[in-house]
Write an enzyme that holds these catalytic residues in place. Structure first.
Site, PDB file in Angstrom:
ATOM      1  CG  ASP A  83      -2.138   0.940   1.006  1.00 53.27           C
ATOM      2  OD1 ASP A  83      -2.067   1.789   0.084  1.00 53.27           O
ATOM      3  OD2 ASP A  83      -3.133   0.847   1.744  1.00 53.27           O
TER       4      ASP A  83
HETATM    5  C1  BGC Z   1      -4.935   3.416   0.119  1.00 56.61           C
HETATM    6  C2  BGC Z   1      -5.036   2.464  -1.066  1.00 56.61           C
HETATM    7  C3  BGC Z   1      -4.837   3.234  -2.345  1.00 56.61           C
HETATM    8  C4  BGC Z   1      -3.498   3.941  -2.287  1.00 56.61           C
HETATM    9  C5  BGC Z   1      -3.199   4.772  -3.517  1.00 56.61           C
HETATM   10  C6  BGC Z   1      -3.661   4.211   0.085  1.00 56.61           C
HETATM   11  O1  BGC Z   1      -3.632   5.185   1.094  1.00 56.61           O
HETATM   12  O2  BGC Z   1      -4.999   2.681   1.323  1.00 56.61           O
HETATM   13  O3  BGC Z   1      -6.279   1.830  -1.064  1.00 56.61           O
HETATM   14  O4  BGC Z   1      -4.912   2.373  -3.434  1.00 56.61           O
HETATM   15  O5  BGC Z   1      -3.471   4.831  -1.170  1.00 56.61           O
HETATM   16  O6  BGC Z   1      -4.036   5.874  -3.569  1.00 56.61           O
END
Ligand code: BGC
Length: 743
Positions: free
Chosen positions: A229
């Protein structure tokens, strides 16, 4: 790409450079070898492609794209074919924008209705989540675009999500939190998986060898790449060692650390090559599936978004059959959401909708409609209330748009309670005093405190956060153009305090204990026999369905057998409609704690008035199994299982019974710590143990017997020397119990 040849040609530096993104949304290129970058972007409710050029804008400015209903709504359709179709549309728009991987769907669970991102997850039930997730992935990937099922794993809250350790027992992990990912990996082969920020049982998921390498890659045979993530890597070297292929976002800042670890042999060539191979395979797939899409069929895409929003609507209450409203009715449409529609949640899934249906305008197409704002902020505005009441008096019906505000439901933080703003509740209450026919259109991504206004409304429809076509979808439901067929994908409890995670959510900065274990959602409410406001799987229709003629293909089965469940469904009302037929399995008697029933299959069927259809569902071993910790696998415990067929988890219409004879003995071997009682009750040992106890005269004739029964064998045996038995006898007795003891 000839991947092996490329790996052979790459320098160690180049390999390490590939292990992190080059930018916020892109992978690293290796120009010397002709390896281009690919674009990854959010997801999951449509394509959210950044168009920001200034620092900081990568997160805020995005290209217009079809905004679909949120995942919670998608799940409420219980229509996997429709969600697959939605996926194909997202793929089309990804192709148009040259996006290689869409970051979603989210497959986390709903431990608590307070979870800030519940709107972005499918269901409290892992089977429904897994099936919806697989359908979404299959749809997107059939269009030649990859997905990233996220966030693996046990990320059920926003509070402290980047540091907290989710403390989850193995059964709950496997049966609830990993199962959706397992189903999606098995049934849809996602190209990528995104690991979560949090730790699980003490180890960050970005370097969790047991779950990334052990479970995901080895046990489930996942062949794609695992990315972090955004910002989830806390120990880059450990992540490279323990299963993470790609760190996001870029640019990689810690390549020197990995190089140093490589030089000192803490990171091996095999590890580097495995990561690079997985990354190249995905890049190669993206390139290989690229299609030239030069325009978007915005009408068709909007139409799909509408179909999903319509099928997602759950009719919760319809007293006096106030719905559907007659066309040409005189209605007051109240609440700001009627003109400033509430369509989505906050955070990384927040879209720039390509179009927007305005609910009031859509209602006005069917009816003679007047509008009043009714509220502006969360605080009651008396002037707007008065105006609303004046508008409401004398109308055939009043439609109030209410629900959570954007500030209430978002990624990044959890909800404080289940309430919708007081100003919305007051509006419903006030207009109900001047007009008996109040219909509430409720927007939220998860359960809310409907009890606060339910008695003031004749009808309530749960419209979720319905995406850009929500306005027309809602109007179509209100005026009977479409018969509601959504069913709740989560329980709406009577009170937040009833939720099983109430006392342990969200824990502290270090840990959150999943104290309720496997008893999440209806698994808990049903086991505790607690009343709920609206049960899991519930939803009314403008017609009615009759269930009959349950047939089970066999009465007894064993491992490898398939049980076919068939049932006839008749539309006994006067309108065409769709019914979601749900099959639950109840383990009648089991040696481990189990839920009262678990969802194991569902089918959505469409029937004309008077029509009867037959649905068939297949159940295999897994439908009867649980995760047996000491065996490290799912297995079935022999015994009777009830097959329950119903219209919700609390509306079981038909039941049958089967006997499963399992090839696996799921019982744990007993130890010296187990009580005499446990040994005597276990048919593997009972005869032998009884014989020995008789010899020792420690049987029912002994007045101490009831007390002995509860003692661990270890303690009873420790008395033997004092009872005066010779050592030889004592040794023999120990053998009976398979135990070692300290002489
Ligand atoms: C979120 C993800 C997301 C990523 C990119 C993260 O903070 O938890 O779900 O895909 O950011 O935006």
């Amino acid at each position: 790409m000839n991947i092996e040849e490329l790996i052979g040609k790459m320098t160690v530096d180049e390999k390490i450079s590939l292990l992190a993104g080059a930018s916020f949304w892109g992978t690293q290129a290796v120009e010397r070898l002709g390896i281009p970058p690919i674009v990854l972007t959010d997801g999951p409710h449509g394509v959210r492609l950044s168009m920001g050029t200034e620092p900081g804008e990568v997160l805020s400015k995005t290209k217009p794209a079809t905004a679909f209903p949120v995942e919670a709504a998608m799940a409420a359709t219980w229509n996997t074919e429709l969600i697959r179709e939605l996926g194909t549309v997202i793929a089309e728009e990804c192709q148009y924008y040259d996006v290689g991987i869409v970051l979603g769907p989210g497959l986390n669970g709903k431990r608590s209705p307070l979870g800030g991102r519940n709107f972005e997850y499918f269901s409290e039930d892992p089977y429904l989540t897994g099936k919806m997730g697989a359908a979404f992935v299959n749809g997107v990937q059939s269009g030649g675009v990859g997905t990233s099922i996220k966030h693996f794993v046990a990320n059920e809250q926003e509070t402290n999500r980047m540091v907290v350790s989710s403390e989850v027992d193995e059964r709950a992990l496997r049966e609830l939190y990993m199962l959706p990912f397992e189903i999606a990996v098995q049934e849809a082969k996602p190209w990528t998986v995104m690991c979560s920020y949090n730790k699980v049982n003490g180890t960050h998921m970005a370097n969790n060898d047991a779950y990334l390498n052990g479970v995901l890659k080895r046990e489930w045979g996942f062949e794609g790449l695992v990315m972090s993530d955004w910002g989830a890597v806390v120990d880059k070297v450990a992540s490279v060692q323990f299963g993470l292929d790609l760190e996001m976002p870029g640019p990689g800042r810690r390549n020197e650390e990995v190089m140093e670890a490589y030089r000192t042999r803490q990171v091996t060539d095999e590890q580097l090559d495995d990561h690079v191979r997985r990354i190249l395979k995905v890049i190669d797939r993206v390139l290989g599936h690229k299609r030239k899409v030069s325009s978007i069929d915005a009408d068709r895409h909007h139409e799909v978004a509408r179909k999903v929003a319509e099928e997602a609507v759950v009719l919760l209450k319809n007293e006096g059959v106030v719905l559907p409203l007659p066309k040409q009715a005189k209605v007051a449409v109240l609440g700001k959401f009627a003109i400033a529609p509430r369509i989505q949640g906050g955070g990384s899934s927040h879209m720039n909708p390509a179009r927007l249906d305005i609910p009031f305008d859509e209602v006005a197409k069917f009816a003679c409609a007047v509008y009043g704002a009714g509220y502006d902020t969360d605080d009651v505005n008396e002037a707007l209330l008065r105006e609303a009441c004046e508008l409401a008096a004398g109308q055939d019906a009043v439609i109030v748009f209410a629900g959570t505000t954007e500030a209430i439901e978002s990624e990044g933080y959890d909800r404080a309670d289940l309430n919708i703003p007081h100003s919305h509740v007051r509006l419903i209450e006030a207009v109900s005093e001047v007009n008996p026919n109040v219909i509430v259109v409720l927007h939220s991504g998860s359960a809310t405190n409907i009890g606060a206004f339910e008695s003031n409304a004749k009808a309530v429809i749960q419209a979720w956060l319905p995406g850009q076509a929500g306005g027309s979808a809602i109007a179509n439901i209100l005026f009977g153009e479409v018969n509601p067929s959504g069913k709740l994908s989560e329980t709406f409890p009577l009170a937040l305090e009833h939720n099983p995670s109430y006392l342990s959510f969200p824990g502290n900065v270090r840990e959150v204990k999943y104290t309720e274990s496997i008893f999440v959602g209806y698994r808990y409410y049903d086991a505790k026999k607690l009343d709920v406001r609206y049960p899991f799987g519930f939803g009314l229709s403008y017609t009615e369905f009759e269930y009959s003629n349950l047939r089970l293909s066999c009465g007894s089965l064993t491992n490898g057998d398939i049980l076919t469940v068939s049932v006839d469904i008749k539309n006994v009302g006067s309108r065409a409609g769709k019914e979601v037929v749900q099959v639950y399995v109840r383990d009648v008697k089991c040696t481990v704690p189990k839920a009262d029933k678990e969802l194991k299959g569902f089918v959505k069927i469409e029937l004309a008035p008077g029509e009867t259809g037959t649905v068939h569902l297949e159940l295999n071993d897994r439908a009867f199994s649980h995760y047996v910790e000491h065996l490290g696998k799912f297995a079935v415990e022999s015994g009777e299982f009830e097959i329950l067929v119903g219209a919700s988890s609390r509306d079981i219409r038909l039941a049958g019974i089967v006997e499963f004879t399992s090839a696996v003995d799921v019982r744990e071997p007993l130890t010296l710590l187990h009580s005499l009682q446990a040994w005597l009750k276990d048919d593997r040992y009972a005869d032998k143990v009884r014989h020995v106890m008789d010899q020792m005269k420690l049987n029912a004739d002994n007045p101490m017997y009831p007390i002995l029964l509860g003692m661990p064998i270890r303690t009873i045996l420790s008395f033997l020397p004092a009872f005066g038995y010779p050592q030889e006898t004592i040794d023999r007795i120990y053998e009976t119990f398979g135990g070692e003891y300290d002489r």
